[in-house]
Design an enzyme around this catalytic site. Structure first.
Site, mmCIF file in Angstrom:
data_model
loop_
_atom_site.group_PDB
_atom_site.id
_atom_site.type_symbol
_atom_site.label_atom_id
_atom_site.label_comp_id
_atom_site.label_asym_id
_atom_site.label_seq_id
_atom_site.Cartn_x
_atom_site.Cartn_y
_atom_site.Cartn_z
ATOM 1 C CD GLU A 185 -4.255 -8.240 0.032
ATOM 2 O OE1 GLU A 185 -5.213 -7.682 0.608
ATOM 3 O OE2 GLU A 185 -3.060 -7.902 0.194
ATOM 4 C CD GLU A 187 -2.928 -1.484 2.132
ATOM 5 O OE1 GLU A 187 -2.897 -0.709 3.102
ATOM 6 O OE2 GLU A 187 -3.722 -2.440 2.033
#
Length: 556
Positions: free
Chosen positions: A432, A330
């Site tokens: 994910e 991220e």
């Protein structure tokens, strides 16, 4: 809007067709062309412009969310068809600023103005915007596809070589199956002969796929340790795994200098024992909420030493154990380490990780990249820009990690974003995948099927991981595949259906007059048994992506 694949004879006819339209459905083949480099002149429009061929954008007044009215260049779209996928592309150039994020938005009836594509445009050259949308409502009113400056700048937006191409559900599904057939499968011919090389007609041949080339897996957590029902359920389905939290810094070093890899080691034992490919997730997480509390207050020099020890400890212990590492998690949304250690911090992380484990593929991993385009921090161009920064610093990031936490999927946008990443020619993983739990379980399962079909059919996606680790209390992050008794939930049924569809299984037949038997199989490892005249031979062979047609000979 889950829809079944058209796995019919038509899907095979198209395999060998070099024409530009579907031979049965009469529509253009989807064009995967994309560009990430700014060009002096725009390329020709895809699909020769589609349904907006030779149309020029006009200035239209748009009511903004703050109540003001602004004029933006737009295409007026009349009679858009419901239940239709639309692929949009065009070349954008701006004046009045060196660069700016331009967002393509769709305004249709009373629906919210939805983002359907973005591009970081520049003033000295043309930038390629590719996106799309699914029209799920019927509207008698005209729709507007308009182009908005997302920055607070006074600029002029110019559009060239625009194209809008519709696809029905059947056409979209047909294209997916076409790509699965051409990218994930190969024609295989088994030749059977005797010891003298004479071809044997009528030999019985049994072929079974025993492993798959495409990595398809799920997150797991420590609930799987010693949990034999969970382990059996997992191994029966998946050939890849990622640890949900057990390798993160907060788990492995909860107190400074106190390392604890017990849970990760036990999970790795399970992975090794079952020959499952494992991703390493993650080395560093940029979000301060998930950084060990003791790390947050370190001085710059103390933090520099701590991150070096983190990389050395983790990567030395697990060298060659994990095929991937999410080095920076991220990075597009948070920058804790850059603020503390300087703008080069993440580049140095990649360099150190590569030195510690040269065989591991190093990934950046982030959310809201492929799921939508409404997050200005994580557009496809922003992600690619970060990758190019790494290269300028002499650091090579080998893999593109797309978290893929979906709300309602926009499949044309998802495909368009993957198209742009594909131009970089490095591995792309959906790392994910799940669907928001704001939907019912049945709706989750439907949207999940849409996303998985889109990911598996895209030629540049190299692996898919679900984010569905089951906790002891029966909860999952957003989407569970099974209950605590390992009875499938709707999403689990969807996964099982697709896994069955995407494997060759067992094929039986007899050889023809040439001593040959042919079939069309998914990439992977196979066992073959050939019998003739009371004699039987067993052996193995593989089918790989590099094979145009796989020929395998066996003697009895």
């Amino acid at each position: 809007m889950a829809f079944s694949s058209l796995f019919t004879a038509a899907a095979f006819i198209i395999l060998y067709c070099s024409c530009s339209v579907y031979p049965i459905l009469g529509a253009p083949l989807y064009d995967y062309t994309a560009y990430t480099q700014c060009k002096v002149e725009p390329e020709d429009p895809l699909y020769d412009g589609g349904i907006i061929k030779n149309e020029a954008a006009t200035m239209e007044h748009i009511l903004e969310s703050n109540g003001s009215t602004t004029s933006w260049p737009a295409f007026v779209l009349t009679n858009l068809s419901p239940s239709t996928f639309y692929s949009f592309s065009g070349w954008i150039r701006i004046y009045g600023s060196s660069s700016s994020l331009i967002t393509a938005r769709l305004m249709s009836g009373n629906s919210p103005h939805s983002c359907v594509g973005t591009v970081v445009a520049r003033h000295e050259c043309w930038s390629f915007l590719k996106g799309g949308f699914y029209m799920n409502i019927e509207s008698n009113a005209s729709s507007l596809l308009y182009f908005q400056n997302s920055d607070d700048k006074e600029i002029t937006i110019t559009i060239s070589s625009a194209s809008l191409q519709p696809f029905t559900k059947e056409q979209w599904s047909f294209q997916q199956q076409y790509k699965i057939n051409t990218e994930r499968k190969r024609a295989v011919t088994i030749h059977v002969s005797d010891k003298q090389g004479a071809r044997l007609q009528g030999a019985t041949v049994r072929v079974e796929q025993v492993s798959k080339d495409f990595p398809f897996g799920s997150a797991i957590n420590n609930n799987i340790i010693g949990n034999l029902p969970y382990q059996r359920w997992f191994v029966e389905r998946f050939n890849a795994a990622v640890f949900e939290n057990e390798l993160k810094w907060a788990a492995t070093e909860p107190k400074q200098g106190v390392f604890n890899y017990t849970l990760a080691d036990k999970m790795l034992d399970f992975v090794r024992a079952n020959q499952i490919v494992a991703r390493g997730h993650n080395i560093f997480w940029e979000d301060p909420k998930f950084i060990p509390s003791w790390v947050l207050n370190l001085t710059s020099s103390e933090l520099e030493l701590a991150v070096k020890q983190r990389i050395t400890s983790l990567m030395t212990k697990y060298k060659d154990e994990f095929v991937h590492w999410d080095v920076s998690n991220e990075f597009l949304h948070f920058n804790f380490y850059e603020e503390k250690l300087g703008e080069n911090a993440t580049y140095e992380f990649f360099e150190a990780a590569h030195e510690a484990d040269p065989l591991a593929t190093l990934f950046m991993n982030d959310f809201n990249v492929v799921e939508s385009c409404k997050d200005v921090k994580s557009t496809v161009d922003t992600y690619i820009s970060k990758m190019r920064e790494l290269r300028r610093f002499g650091v090579w990031m080998d893999g593109i990690g797309l978290e893929s936490h979906f709300d309602e999927p926009n499949l044309p946008l998802m495909r368009a974003i993957l198209d742009k990443f594909a131009t970089l020619q490095i591995p792309i993983w959906l790392t994910e995948v799940d669907i928001s739990n704001r939907f019912s379980q049945d709706k989750q399962a439907g949207y999940l099927e849409d996303v998985l079909r889109e990911g598996f059919s895209h030629p540049s996606v190299n692996g898919i991981m679900l984010w569905s680790a089951l906790h002891q209390n029966g909860k999952c992050y957003q989407m569970c595949l099974t209950d605590t008794n390992f009875n499938n939930l709707p999403a689990g049924n969807t996964v099982d259906k697709l896994l069955k569809e995407w494997q060759t299984g067992v094929v039986k037949s007899q050889t023809d007059v040439h001593g040959a038997f042919s079939f069309y199989g998914f990439l992977g490892e196979y066992t073959v048994t050939a019998s003739f005249g009371g004699k039987t031979t067993n052996t193995t062979f593989s089918v790989s992506r590099s094979d145009e047609t796989r020929h395998f000979s066996i003697q009895i």
